[in-house]
Design a protein around this motif. Structure first.
Motif, PDB file in Angstrom:
ATOM      1  N   SER A 246       0.828  -1.201   0.000  1.00  0.00           N
ATOM      2  CA  SER A 246       0.000   0.000   0.000  1.00  0.00           C
ATOM      3  C   SER A 246       0.861   1.248   0.000  1.00  0.00           C
ATOM      4  O   SER A 246       2.019   1.224   0.437  1.00  0.00           O
ATOM      5  CB  SER A 246      -0.955   0.017   1.197  1.00  0.00           C
ATOM      6  OG  SER A 246      -0.242   0.066   2.401  1.00  0.00           O
ATOM      7  N   THR A 247       0.273   2.323  -0.500  1.00  0.00           N
ATOM      8  CA  THR A 247       0.960   3.604  -0.595  1.00  0.00           C
ATOM      9  C   THR A 247       0.028   4.719  -0.115  1.00  0.00           C
ATOM     10  O   THR A 247      -1.194   4.535  -0.025  1.00  0.00           O
ATOM     11  CB  THR A 247       1.390   3.903  -2.035  1.00  0.00           C
ATOM     12  OG1 THR A 247       0.230   3.890  -2.881  1.00  0.00           O
ATOM     13  CG2 THR A 247       2.394   2.873  -2.541  1.00  0.00           C
ATOM     14  N   SER A 248       0.625   5.855   0.185  1.00  0.00           N
ATOM     15  CA  SER A 248      -0.142   7.017   0.622  1.00  0.00           C
ATOM     16  C   SER A 248       0.519   8.270   0.080  1.00  0.00           C
ATOM     17  O   SER A 248       1.754   8.313  -0.046  1.00  0.00           O
ATOM     18  CB  SER A 248      -0.198   7.065   2.154  1.00  0.00           C
ATOM     19  OG  SER A 248      -0.905   8.198   2.602  1.00  0.00           O
ATOM     20  N   TYR A 249      -0.301   9.276  -0.247  1.00  0.00           N
ATOM     21  CA  TYR A 249       0.232  10.498  -0.848  1.00  0.00           C
ATOM     22  C   TYR A 249      -0.381  11.737  -0.196  1.00  0.00           C
ATOM     23  O   TYR A 249      -1.537  11.724   0.234  1.00  0.00           O
ATOM     24  CB  TYR A 249      -0.087  10.539  -2.344  1.00  0.00           C
ATOM     25  CG  TYR A 249       0.537   9.419  -3.132  1.00  0.00           C
ATOM     26  CD1 TYR A 249      -0.141   8.222  -3.334  1.00  0.00           C
ATOM     27  CD2 TYR A 249       1.823   9.542  -3.656  1.00  0.00           C
ATOM     28  CE1 TYR A 249       0.442   7.174  -4.039  1.00  0.00           C
ATOM     29  CE2 TYR A 249       2.409   8.512  -4.358  1.00  0.00           C
ATOM     30  CZ  TYR A 249       1.713   7.323  -4.546  1.00  0.00           C
ATOM     31  OH  TYR A 249       2.295   6.297  -5.245  1.00  0.00           O
TER      32      TYR A 249
ATOM     33  N   LYS B  24      -1.044  13.928  -5.191  1.00  0.00           N
ATOM     34  CA  LYS B  24      -1.844  12.773  -5.585  1.00  0.00           C
ATOM     35  C   LYS B  24      -2.201  12.858  -7.062  1.00  0.00           C
ATOM     36  O   LYS B  24      -2.635  13.892  -7.558  1.00  0.00           O
ATOM     37  CB  LYS B  24      -3.100  12.719  -4.726  1.00  0.00           C
ATOM     38  CG  LYS B  24      -3.734  11.355  -4.602  1.00  0.00           C
ATOM     39  CD  LYS B  24      -4.826  11.367  -3.536  1.00  0.00           C
ATOM     40  CE  LYS B  24      -4.260  11.546  -2.145  1.00  0.00           C
ATOM     41  NZ  LYS B  24      -5.308  11.475  -1.093  1.00  0.00           N
TER      42      LYS B  24
ATOM     43  N   SER C  87       2.486   9.757   8.049  1.00  0.00           N
ATOM     44  CA  SER C  87       2.902  11.000   7.411  1.00  0.00           C
ATOM     45  C   SER C  87       3.694  11.888   8.369  1.00  0.00           C
ATOM     46  O   SER C  87       4.083  13.003   8.004  1.00  0.00           O
ATOM     47  CB  SER C  87       1.684  11.767   6.898  1.00  0.00           C
ATOM     48  OG  SER C  87       0.822  12.097   7.973  1.00  0.00           O
TER      49      SER C  87
END
Length: 127
Positions: A57-60, A65, A109
């Motif tokens: 999984s990834t997050s931005y 984004k 984050s």
């Protein structure tokens, strides 16, 4: 001692692309979540993107984004950040960082959850 070394920064026109790389030392790269942060002059360091240790999984950040993609190659001990559609406001020093704890859960984050940092690579986007 963990060492992280970023590369791939440079000067690019608005709308252009760059691919940042972060080479990590040691044999435990594949068990730690990783992140990219950036710091513009006069501003605080901010989260850009993160990826779980497994790459599942990834997050931005909202600001990147749809334009940036984080990925990792655990066989090469390398983290990447593909940056497309660059804007002048993306100008900053970009840092890669490794999480404090192995096999950590949700992507964080917060810079305080990252224990090791590279020296940074400058990205400048001209208008």
């Amino acid at each position: 001692q963990v060492q992280l070394e970023e590369s791939g920064g440079g000067l690019v026109q608005a709308g252009g692309s760059l691919r940042l790389s972060c080479a990590a030392s040691g044999r435990t790269f594949s068990t730690y979540g990783m992140g990219w942060f950036r710091q513009a002059p006069g501003k605080e360091r901010e989260f850009v993107a993160g990826i779980r240790w497994s790459g599942s999984s990834t997050s931005y950040a909202d600001s990147v984004k749809g334009r940036f993609t984080i990925s990792r190659d655990n066989a090469k001990n390398t983290l990447y950040l593909q940056m497309n559609g660059l804007k002048p406001e993306d100008t900053a020093v970009y840092f890669c960082a490794r999480r404090r704890t192995p096999m950590s859960g949700p992507i964080s984050s917060s810079q305080y959850d990252y224990a090791y940092w590279g020296q940074g690579t400058q990205v400048t986007v001209s208008s």
